[in-house]
Design a protein around this motif. Structure first.
Motif, mmCIF file in Angstrom:
data_model
loop_
_atom_site.group_PDB
_atom_site.id
_atom_site.type_symbol
_atom_site.label_atom_id
_atom_site.label_comp_id
_atom_site.label_asym_id
_atom_site.label_seq_id
_atom_site.Cartn_x
_atom_site.Cartn_y
_atom_site.Cartn_z
ATOM 1 N N ASN A 33 0.857 -1.177 0.000
ATOM 2 C CA ASN A 33 0.000 0.000 0.000
ATOM 3 C C ASN A 33 0.897 1.233 0.000
ATOM 4 O OD1 ASN A 33 -1.870 1.986 0.272
ATOM 5 N ND2 ASN A 33 -2.807 1.187 2.160
ATOM 6 N N PRO A 34 0.873 1.999 -1.076
ATOM 7 C CA PRO A 34 1.786 3.155 -1.138
ATOM 8 C C PRO A 34 1.448 4.258 -0.138
ATOM 9 C CG PRO A 34 0.296 3.137 -2.993
ATOM 10 C CD PRO A 34 0.070 1.838 -2.283
ATOM 11 N N PHE A 35 0.192 4.278 0.375
ATOM 12 C CA PHE A 35 -0.205 5.338 1.304
ATOM 13 C C PHE A 35 0.033 4.973 2.772
ATOM 14 C CE2 PHE A 35 -2.821 5.655 -2.504
ATOM 15 C CZ PHE A 35 -2.493 6.946 -2.912
ATOM 16 N N GLN A 36 0.406 3.768 2.980
ATOM 17 C CA GLN A 36 0.646 3.318 4.348
ATOM 18 C C GLN A 36 2.050 3.696 4.780
ATOM 19 O OE1 GLN A 36 0.056 -0.843 4.820
ATOM 20 N NE2 GLN A 36 0.478 -0.848 7.010
ATOM 21 N N GLU A 37 2.151 4.226 6.042
ATOM 22 C CA GLU A 37 3.474 4.603 6.530
ATOM 23 C C GLU A 37 4.304 3.357 6.734
ATOM 24 O OE1 GLU A 37 3.231 6.911 10.002
ATOM 25 O OE2 GLU A 37 2.198 8.585 9.045
ATOM 26 N N GLU A 38 5.588 3.550 6.405
ATOM 27 C CA GLU A 38 6.510 2.416 6.511
ATOM 28 C C GLU A 38 6.826 2.169 7.975
ATOM 29 O OE1 GLU A 38 10.860 0.975 4.799
ATOM 30 O OE2 GLU A 38 10.084 2.962 4.351
#
Length: 616
Positions: A366-371
């Motif tokens: 998920n590109p919007f999820q914080e790493e």
């Protein structure tokens, strides 16, 4: 009033006819060789003495002539080829006019020996100026031998018009080449002043060309083949990179007869368009076979010009055939891509089966999820606060003063400037300004107006006097080549180079060896580029063969003129200011700056008064 029109005597009429047929010894060679071919000979020998002025002899093993035919062959308009006017358009032989032997016998001493295969003995005729002095039987081999001695003995004015032996021999060799190239199925030999110049065995067409022009010619040839209902074309053209400055190796043969045609030559030049350097000419050896009814040979006494019924079709076919051959053998650019060998499969992997590559995708990404990291990142880098931009220049003034002090102590090595005798202002007035016009002329100011100099002719004059001085003093400077330069020439060209070798060495050339078809050069005159050496020697050989200038000039003068013409600055070459001024200064240091070596004007002047008149 008395009648004033009368018939000319036969011997005068024959001499007038000889003026059309026999122009020089080469004309006799052409007629006799063609008669030998018509006689069905497969071995022909040509013997020359003193460039044909003393002797031209042709010996063949043809079918020979009977006693009556031998006598009739020297009568005007006596021929075995023509019975009616319609036969003129069905010609398959060389000689058909019946004028050649009569014309030759009118202006020379002729001896004819001939024998047929069925006869035990032959006949010999001796003729002097159209008069048969003797006819007798003689033991001679089957065939015919014609000896033409003392050409133009009874017309001294015509003999005086002949050129030097070098030029006349060149014309004879040209005629010999034309006949030999048209008939590769016949063996030819040429003997000049007792030595064998050519010995051409029976061969195919390609081998005949190589035997005449040298072994190196083989790699220069591109075959041309085209077969149509109108025209059959066979032969060879030369590769563009081997094109020459002269038109020497250009041969058209129509039905095995050499012809000259500027129209068809233009078709070849059009096919080579974009492939040749400016000023060069392609070589070609082309045989054209057409229906005899579609051509008219009988429009020129020497039969070297032919009239075609449909020249436009021949032009188009010839042009397309040559272009096709150049493209087929990768001489001309074609719509194709060069294969890059680096893209080929390596040899060890050629039989290896290929595997289909697999792509793995992380479906939970998920590109919007914080790493989220298990351990926090630790950074030792601390960003310094940015100072104002004025602080960047603090202290530069003091540093600049310090650098000035340091540079003041530095000393530069340079040449001392000597004081000028004149003031600067006066020196500017003395400087002559030059301007190059259209890369062809140099315009220079003079006290009375202006001067326009032809840069090509002016440089010819400068080089000519330099080369002539070196040839006279015999102390020319030479620059050694890192690697020897090997140049290939035909055997007859090698003979001329051998004659000029000593004079060429005086100009700065250094020859390590001169062999049968190869010249090896290890040194060239100073200022002569290595790439120009072959062009210089080709032009020089051509000038000597055509005797440019004429024979009353010395060999040194001819050599200096030819080299100056080859090396001079060409029209269209851009020159820098110092080069322009140097050329002007060198020109007016010459003994004869007004004219080029070929006596053409090198410069003109125009006064201010003449310019003023233009504005009236």
């Amino acid at each position: 009033m008395a009648d004033i029109i009368q018939l000319l005597p036969d011997h005068v009429a024959n001499q007038i006819a000889a003026g059309e047929v026999v122009q020089r010894p080469a004309s006799v060679v052409k007629e006799l060789l063609e008669n030998a071919i018509d006689a069905g000979a497969d071995t022909i020998k040509l013997i020359i003495k003193d460039a044909g002025k003393t002797l031209v002899q042709v010996i063949d093993n043809g079918k020979g002539m009977s006693t009556t035919d031998a006598r009739l062959s020297f009568e005007r308009h006596a021929t075995s080829k023509i019975r009616s006017a319609e036969d003129l358009f069905q010609l398959h032989t060389k000689g058909f006019r019946g004028e050649a032997l009569a014309s030759i016998a009118a202006i020379a001493h002729v001896e004819l020996k001939t024998k047929q295969e069925t006869d035990d003995v032959g006949n010999v005729l001796v003729i002097e100026g159209s008069n048969i002095t003797s006819q007798d039987v003689v033991v001679t081999p089957t065939g015919t031998s014609v000896s033409v001695k003392n050409l133009f003995f009874n017309i001294p004015a015509r003999r005086n018009f002949l050129k030097s032996d070098t030029v006349e021999l060149r014309h004879i060799i040209d005629e010999f080449h034309r006949v030999a190239l048209a008939h590769p199925g016949i063996s030819f030999a040429l003997y000049n002043n007792g030595s064998e110049s050519f010995n051409l065995p029976i061969s195919n067409y390609r081998q005949r060309i190589v035997n005449i022009f040298g072994a190196k010619t083989n790699e220069k040839l591109v075959p041309v083949e085209e077969d149509t209902e109108v025209l059959n074309i066979s032969g060879f053209v030369g590769k563009p990179e081997f094109a020459k400055k002269t038109r020497g190796e250009q041969y058209f043969f129509v039905n095995n007869r050499f012809i000259k045609s500027a129209y068809l030559n233009h078709a070849i030049a059009s096919a080579f368009e974009g492939l040749l350097k400016t000023g060069t000419h392609a070589s070609y050896f082309l045989n054209l076979t057409v229906d005899p009814q579609t051509i008219d040979i009988n429009i020129h006494p020497t039969k070297t010009e032919i009239k075609f019924d449909d020249e436009h079709t021949l032009y188009a076919l010839l042009r397309s055939a040559v272009k096709h051959s150049l493209g087929q053998f990768n001489i001309a650019p074609v719509l194709d891509f060069d294969r890059d060998p680096n893209l080929d499969t390596p040899y060890s992997y050629k039989k290896t089966e290929t595997s289909v590559p697999k792509v793995e995708v992380d479906r939970s990404f998920n590109p919007f999820q914080e790493e989220k990291t298990s351990q926090p990142r630790v950074s030792n880098y601390k960003k310094e606060p940015t100072e104002s931009w004025e602080s960047l220049y603090v202290g530069l003034e003091s540093k600049g003063n310090h650098s000035k002090q340091e540079f003041s102590a530095i000393s530069f090595e340079s040449e001392e400037r000597t004081a000028s005798i004149f003031d600067d202002d006066k020196q500017v007035e003395k400087t002559h300004t030059t301007y190059q016009l259209h890369n062809k002329y140099i315009v220079s100011t003079i006290k009375s107006g202006m001067m326009v100099i032809d840069q090509h002719r002016a440089h010819q004059r400068v080089l000519y006097e330099d080369f002539l001085k070196n040839l006279t003093v015999k102390e020319a400077a030479s620059q050694q080549l890192l690697f020897p330069l090997q140049l290939h020439f035909s055997p007859q060209d090698i003979v001329i180079i051998n004659q000029l070798k000593v004079d060429l060495e005086h100009t700065g050339f250094v020859f390590s060896s001169v062999m049968e078809e190869l010249v090896e050069i290890t040194g060239v005159p100073v200022g002569v580029p290595e790439s120009e050496v072959s062009i210089i020697l080709e032009q020089l050989v051509s000038d000597v063969e055509n005797e440019v200038p004429e024979s009353h000039f010395s060999a040194s003068d001819l050599l200096a003129k030819s080299m100056a013409k080859s090396l001079a600055i060409k029209t269209g070459q851009s020159l820098q200011k110092d080069e322009q001024e140097h050329l002007v200064n060198k020109l007016f240091a010459c003994k004869e700056p007004n004219v080029s070596p070929t006596n053409r004007t090198t410069f003109i002047t125009m006064s201010v008064d003449e310019l003023d008149k233009k504005f009236i």
